[in-house]
Enzyme design. Structure first.
Site, PDB file in Angstrom:
ATOM      1  N   ARG A  89      30.303  64.330  69.716  1.00  0.00           N
ATOM      2  CA  ARG A  89      29.442  63.366  69.108  1.00  0.00           C
ATOM      3  C   ARG A  89      28.635  62.581  69.805  1.00  0.00           C
ATOM      4  NH1 ARG A  89      32.555  64.327  64.296  1.00  0.00           N
ATOM      5  NH2 ARG A  89      32.745  62.421  62.921  1.00  0.00           N
ATOM      6  N   ARG A 128      35.127  64.149  48.250  1.00  0.00           N
ATOM      7  CA  ARG A 128      36.065  64.745  48.841  1.00  0.00           C
ATOM      8  C   ARG A 128      37.328  63.640  48.891  1.00  0.00           C
ATOM      9  NH1 ARG A 128      34.762  66.138  55.112  1.00  0.00           N
ATOM     10  NH2 ARG A 128      34.842  63.866  55.230  1.00  0.00           N
TER      11      ARG A 128
HETATM   12  O1  C5P Z   1      34.845  64.997  62.274  1.00  0.00           O
HETATM   13  P1  C5P Z   1      35.498  63.964  61.366  1.00  0.00           P
HETATM   14  O2  C5P Z   1      34.581  63.434  60.396  1.00  0.00           O
HETATM   15  O3  C5P Z   1      36.625  64.318  60.838  1.00  0.00           O
HETATM   16  O4  C5P Z   1      35.857  62.422  62.057  1.00  0.00           O
HETATM   17  C1  C5P Z   1      36.541  61.518  61.481  1.00  0.00           C
HETATM   18  C2  C5P Z   1      36.300  60.137  62.397  1.00  0.00           C
HETATM   19  O5  C5P Z   1      36.948  60.352  63.504  1.00  0.00           O
HETATM   20  C3  C5P Z   1      35.036  59.850  62.757  1.00  0.00           C
HETATM   21  O6  C5P Z   1      34.352  59.289  61.487  1.00  0.00           O
HETATM   22  C4  C5P Z   1      34.891  59.015  64.006  1.00  0.00           C
HETATM   23  O7  C5P Z   1      35.501  57.990  63.861  1.00  0.00           O
HETATM   24  C5  C5P Z   1      36.090  59.915  64.698  1.00  0.00           C
HETATM   25  N1  C5P Z   1      35.716  60.703  65.441  1.00  0.00           N
HETATM   26  C6  C5P Z   1      35.139  60.302  66.731  1.00  0.00           C
HETATM   27  N2  C5P Z   1      34.759  61.177  67.747  1.00  0.00           N
HETATM   28  C7  C5P Z   1      34.741  62.614  67.477  1.00  0.00           C
HETATM   29  C8  C5P Z   1      35.167  63.022  66.416  1.00  0.00           C
HETATM   30  C9  C5P Z   1      35.860  62.053  65.147  1.00  0.00           C
HETATM   31  O8  C5P Z   1      35.067  59.055  66.995  1.00  0.00           O
HETATM   32  N3  C5P Z   1      34.342  63.412  68.558  1.00  0.00           N
HETATM   33 MG    MG Z   2      35.482  67.680  59.239  1.00  0.00          MG
END
Ligand code: C5P
Ligand code: MG
Length: 192
Positions: A89, A128
């Site tokens: 990220r 969702r």
């Molecule tokens: O990937 P996903 O949308 O499921 O992630 C949900 C939340 O988890 C993100 O909005 C963020 O707050 C956190 N996250 C993060 N760093 C990552 C993956 C997820 O901070 N590499």
């Molecule tokens: Mg996802």
């Protein structure tokens, strides 16, 4: 080994497509978001820390996320390869992933970026949220913050891998099967 990053904004279909790709290419799906939700569900120390950020749509600090990711990869080095979903990220996470894979004589083979415009994303995530049980899917201002964080912190990762000739754009609008076909065509063209 085939190591893919499935890239794109929140709600672009990464999780849905990863589930189909792991089936076809026999890879291990690693979703850092799912790992965090597991930790939160089990009320672990890591989960409690991560929740403070996730509930606001912010990023969990790199050292926490990178440590968790490495543990997961390390425990599964016998896999055929990995699909990284929601990770990296940040550029720091991308570099840490590459360094880690290099230390195991592995590499990122390709980054596949799903393209979906903002209003479609907001619509999809709110939909969702009706069933996901995710508090961060219910509030439009949190969703919009996640999109902003994606643009500022995450999207530069595309250029980072594009400079290495490893980034591919895929249209993320269409039916699940149409998008899956597009992804498979890209993967098959790089992975012979
Ligand atoms: O990937 P996903 O949308 O499921 O992630 C949900 C939340 O988890 C993100 O909005 C963020 O707050 C956190 N996250 C993060 N760093 C990552 C993956 C997820 O901070 N590499
Ligand atoms: Mg996802």
């Amino acid at each position: 080994m085939l190591n893919l990053i499935l890239f794109g904004p929140p709600g672009s279909g990464k999780g849905t497509q990863a589930a189909k790709l792991v089936d076809k290419y026999k890879l291990l799906h690693i979703s850092t978001g799912d790992l965090f939700r597991y930790e939160i569900g089990h009320k672990t120390e890591l989960g409690m820390k991560a929740q403070q950020y996730i509930s606001k749509g912010e990023l969990v600090p790199d050292e926490i996320t990178i440590g968790m990711l490495k543990n997961k990869v390390e425990a599964n080095l016998d896999a055929n390869g990995f699909i990284f979903d929601g990770f990296p990220r940040t550029i720091a996470q991308a570099k840490a992933l590459e360094d880690y894979l290099h230390s195991r004589s592995l590499e990122v083979d390709a980054l596949l970026a799903l393209h979906v415009h903002d209003e479609e994303i907001v619509k999809r995530i709110l939909k969702r949220g009706e069933t996901s049980g995710r508090p961060d899917d219910l509030d439009e201002s949190i969703i919009r913050n996640r999109i902003e964080v994606y643009k500022s912190e995450t999207s530069p990762i595309y250029d980072y891998f594009d400079k290495k000739g490893k980034a591919y754009k895929v249209d993320g609008i269409g039916t699940i099967d149409e998008i899956f076909d597009r992804l498979c065509k890209q993967i098959d063209s790089i992975h012979i």
